[in-house]
Design an enzyme around this catalytic site. Sequence first.
Site, short mmCIF file in Angstrom:
data_model
loop_
_atom_site.label_atom_id
_atom_site.label_comp_id
_atom_site.label_asym_id
_atom_site.label_seq_id
_atom_site.Cartn_x
_atom_site.Cartn_y
_atom_site.Cartn_z
CB ALA A 65 -18.50 20.34 81.07
N GLY A 114 -24.23 21.33 81.40
CA GLY A 114 -24.17 21.51 82.84
C GLY A 114 -24.94 22.71 83.33
CD GLU A 117 -26.23 17.71 83.25
OE1 GLU A 117 -26.36 16.48 83.10
OE2 GLU A 117 -25.13 18.30 83.14
CD GLU A 137 -25.40 17.50 78.31
OE1 GLU A 137 -26.41 17.50 77.58
OE2 GLU A 137 -25.43 17.83 79.50
#
Length: 257
Positions: A65, A114, A117, A137
């Site tokens: 992110a 991310g 992910e 994170e």
Amino acid sequence: MSDLVLSETRGAVALLTFNRPNKLNALSYALVDRLMAILDRIEDDADIRAVILTGAGDRAFSAGADIAEFSESVKCGPDAAVKAFVRRGQAMTARMEAFPKPIIAAVNGIAFGGGCEITEAVHLAVASERASFAKPEIAITPTFGGTQRLPRLAGRKRALEYLLTGDSFSPQRAHEIGLVNQVVPHGQLLDAAFALADRITRHSHLAVARVITAATRGLNVSISEGLAIESEQFARMAATRDTREALDAWLAVRASR
């Protein structure tokens, strides 16, 4: 401003490239929105049968992110951050996971947060030997599905090791735990991803979509519910011309032996 997601088509395969190399291809809100719009267009394009995702530059697939942007949302309160950041990211990874055409991640470098992910959510992944993965994170907890998909891929204890420590891990380890399908020399990454796509797109696109749907929907339900989903997808496929042609071809091969 340059396009945040570059898009080109090679035959039946769309190559999408996260294009913020100076920011390690961080997932800004605008980039995520652009990616979602392109996926909508690709889904409706009958000539495109598969998608490959990669990152611009030599350093990163995606470092995750855009923290500066995310922090501004957090300053507006939890509800605003959930709406702007969490829901947007989860919608993106859910869209990829359920996409009716195979999506292959070509992980060319850093895949943190991310970026990791996304790798978890897509159907298949090929990693460069230069790739690196991490779940950093732990200070704020993952938000794009990382606490849910990695345990399903790697097993609870192996996933929790990376979720709780934030430690990075190699592409070889990513292969061992089921996060990626192949690890290849860096210069062969896109060739390997396109070769994998070609092995899929030679088959009926309708059958491919039905298999993706059955596997994705069935993964998180009981086996009996999963078998019902499988039966439903078969019934949808059985009436198609593609199935009739495939069965005729099989019978012809058997008759010629």
